[in-house]
Design an enzyme around this catalytic site. Structure first.
Site, mmCIF file in Angstrom:
data_model
loop_
_atom_site.group_PDB
_atom_site.id
_atom_site.type_symbol
_atom_site.label_atom_id
_atom_site.label_comp_id
_atom_site.label_asym_id
_atom_site.label_seq_id
_atom_site.Cartn_x
_atom_site.Cartn_y
_atom_site.Cartn_z
ATOM 1 N N GLU A 232 0.912 -1.150 0.069
ATOM 2 C CA GLU A 232 -0.037 0.082 0.052
ATOM 3 C C GLU A 232 0.872 1.158 -0.119
ATOM 4 O OE1 GLU A 232 -3.235 -0.136 -0.372
ATOM 5 O OE2 GLU A 232 -3.613 -2.094 0.303
ATOM 6 N N CYS A 266 -2.434 8.973 2.677
ATOM 7 C CA CYS A 266 -2.196 8.377 1.206
ATOM 8 C C CYS A 266 -3.476 8.684 0.502
ATOM 9 C CB CYS A 266 -2.047 6.845 1.219
ATOM 10 S SG CYS A 266 -3.127 6.048 2.097
#
Ligand code: NAP
Length: 458
Positions: A232, A266
Site C-alpha cells: 500500500e 495516502c
C-alpha cells in the site's frame, strides 16, 4: 533513523529506544511461529472472542492511546480518538465476518473435473511481517492485524521508527485480549534490518504500507524469496469538480479531503481538477476556507491542522513550493512556513501548475493542494490519470453521463462520487500502478494471506 519519540509540536526528543538485538528478534520470530502452530487448530469463534476482547481494551484505553498518537506524530487529538474508535470497529468487523469470508466453496458441477465433489478452502499460511508507516500508527496496523489474526496467521510488526510508543502498545494488545503469546509482536528494528527478517524461512509473506521506494525494496527482496507481498504505497489522488457539481458542498469536502491528518494521508485529495466554468469561484471559496483553518497545538480541540510529523517532511514541502514558485506557479494562500518550534506548515493552495514543476508529478505529503483549470471532462481525465500513482479518486457531478465516464476512466483503486476517499472495513482498499499491489480490508483483505486450497474427491 533513531527509534525515538520526538514531539512534532515542539521538536523535542521525548524518548529514544534501543533496537532489539538479533537474539531478541530471533526469539520473537520463534514465538510467532509457535503461536501460529497453536492458532491453526483454534476455531473462528475462539479467535473472535480474543479479537473482541482486544477491541474492548483499545476502546477502554482511548484516553491514553489517543494522546500517544498526537504526541508521536502530531495529528489532532480529535482525529486520534477517531482513529482509535475506527480501529476497534474494524477489529469487531473481522471478528464478526472472518468465518463468512473464509467459508468453503463447493464446485457447482464436480463432474466437469471428473470428481464426485470438489471444493476450495482458505487456510492460514504462517507468520507475516508487516512494515508500517507513522501516519495512522494504530489504524494502519490494525487493518493488517485484525484480518491476519482472524484467519489464523501470526503477525510481526516493524513500525516506523518515529512511533515506538504506538509500536510497543500494539506489542501487547492482542496477547492481553487472549491471543497466544507471540501471535502478534513488535520488532523494534531500523529499516535496514527488514531484509534479514523477510529472508528468514519462518516468515512466509510480507506487507508494507509506506513510500514507493520502500515498497519496491521490500517486494524485490520478498520476490527473490518467492514470498507473497501486499503493498500500500503513495498516492496523488485527483478530486474532480465538474460544472454540474454542488459547488459549496464540493468546496467544504475538498478542504477536509486535503487537510485530514494534517494532510498526511495516502488518500488525501491532492490534485483538484476544476472545470473552467466554475474554476474561479472554486478557487476563491476553497482558498478562503483553507485560509480560515486553525493551525496550532494538536492537543487543542479547536485546532484543525497540527504540525507535520517530521522535520524532513516539512523540508520536502518547502522544497516543492519553492520549486513551483520558481517555475511560475500562483499561491493563493499559505506557502510560507512560520518560524518557531515545531514542524508546522500552513494550509496552502497552488495554482497554474505545469508538468515542469515537481509538484505536478510528486506526492505532496502535507496540507498543500494543487488546483488545475480544465476545459472539459476529457482534459480532467487526462490530467487525473497523468500520474504514476493510482490509489483513489473523487468526482463531483450531478450528471449521470459524466459519472459513468469518470468511474470507467479513472485509473485508481477507488472512485468516490460526490464525496471524499475514506477507508471502510467493508470496502476493499488498495491501488493500481505505483500505488501498490493487492488489497486490504473487506473479504479480499483477509484472503491475501491465506492459501486457497482446492480439494478434489473421486
Ligand atoms: P516510508 O519512509 O516508506 O516508511 C514506511 C515504513 O517502511 C516504515 O516502517 C519505515 O521504517 C519502513 N521502510 C523505509 N524504507 C524501507 C526499506 N528500504 N525497506 C524496508 N522498510 C523500509 O514511508 P513514510 O514516509 O513513513 O510514509 C509516507 C508514505 O506512505 C506516503 O507516500 C504515503 O502515501 C504512504 N502511505 C500509503 C498508504 C496506503 O495505504 N496506500 C497509507 C499510509 C501511507 P523507518 O521508519 O525505520 O524508516
Amino acid at each position: 533513523m533513531a527509534i525515538a519519540t520526538v514531539n512534532p509540536t515542539t521538536g523535542e526528543l521525548v524518548r529514544e529506544y534501543a533496537a532489539h538485538d538479533e537474539g531478541e528478534v530471533n526469539e520473537r520470530i520463534e514465538q510467532a511461529r509457535a503461536a501460529f502452530l497453536a492458532m491453526r487448530s483454534t476455531d473462528f469463534a475462539t479467535r473472535a472472542g480474543w479479537m473482541r476482547a482486544a477491541a474492548d481494551l483499545l476502546d477502554a484505553e482511548i484516553d491514553t492511546a489517543a494522546p500517544m498518537l498526537t504526541l508521536e506524530m502530531g495529528k489532532t487529538l480529535v482525529q486520534a480518538r477517531a482513529e482509535i474508535a475506527k480501529s476497534a470497529k474494524a477489529m469487531r468487523f473481522y471478528a464478526d465476518n472472518a468465518e463468512r469470508f473464509l467459508t468453503e466453496s463447493m464446485l457447482d458441477d464436480p463432474s466437469a473435473v471428473g470428481a464426485s465433489s470438489a471444493w476450495t478452502r482458505w487456510e492460514p499460511i504462517g507468520v507475516v511481517l508487516a512494515v508500517m508507516p507513522w501516519n495512522y500508527p494504530i489504524w494502519q496496523v490494525i487493518r493488517f492485524a485484525a484480518p491476519a489474526l482472524m484467519a489464523g496467521n501470526a503477525g510481526l510488526l516493524k513500525h516506523a521508527s518515529n512511533v515506538p510508543q504506538s509500536a510497543l502498545y500494539l506489542d501487547t494488545l492482542f496477547e492481553r485480549g487472549g491471543f497466544p503469546a507471540g501471535a502478534f509482536r513488535t520488532l523494534l528494528i531500523p529499516a535496514a534490518r527488514v531484509e534479514g527478517v523477510v529472508r528468514d524461512p519462518r516468515i512466509v509473506a510480507a506487507t508494507l504500507t509506506g513510500s514507493e521506494p520502500a515498497g519496491r525494496s521490500l517486494a524485490a527482496i520478498a520476490g527473490s524469496e518467492v514470498k507473497h507481498t501486499v503493498l500500500e504505497l503513495g498516492g496523488s489522488d485527483p478530486f474532480i469538480v465538474t460544472s454540474s457539481a454542488n459547488l459549496d458542498r464540493a468546496v467544504s469536502t475538498a478542504v477536509i479531503a486535503r487537510v485530514t491528518n494534517n494532510g498526511q494521508a495516502c488518500i488525501n485529495a491532492k490534485r483538484f481538477l476544476v472545470d473552467a466554468a466554475v474554476y474561479d469561484e472554486f478557487v476563491a471559496k476553497f482558498s478562503e476556507a483553507m485560509a480560515a483553518l486553525v493551525v496550532g497545538d494538536p492537543m487543542d480541540a479547536d485546532t484543525d491542522v497540527g504540525p507535520l510529523a517530521t522535520a524532513s517532511g516539512r523540508e520536502d514541502l518547502i522544497e516543492l513550493v519553492d520549486d513551483a514558485r520558481s517555475h511560475g506557479a500562483g499561491i493563493t494562500v499559505g506557502g510560507v512556513p512560520t518560524n518557531g518550534p515545531g514542524w508546522f506548515f500552513p494550509p496552502t493552495v497552488v495554482t497554474n501548475v505545469t508538468p515542469a514543476m515537481r509538484l505536478y508529478a510528486e506526492e505532496a505529503f502535507g496540507p498543500l493542494a494543487t488546483v488545475f483549470r480544465v476545459a472539459d471532462r476529457e482534459e480532467a481525465l487526462r490530467i487525473a490519470n497523468d500520474t504514476t500513482f493510482g490509489l483513489s479518486s473523487a468526482v463531483w457531478t450531478e450528471d449521470p453521463d459524466d459519472e459513468a465516464f469518470f468511474v470507467a476512466g479513472l485509473e485508481a483503486g477507488a472512485v468516490f462520487i460526490n464525496g471524499m476517499s475514506i477507508s471502510y472495513p467493508e470496502l476493499p482498499f488498495g491501488g493500481v500502478k505505483d500505488s501498490g499491489i493487492g488489497r486490504e480490508l473487506s473479504a479480499e483483505g483477509i484472503r491475501e494471506f491465506c492459501n486457497l486450497k482446492s480439494v478434489w474427491k473421486g
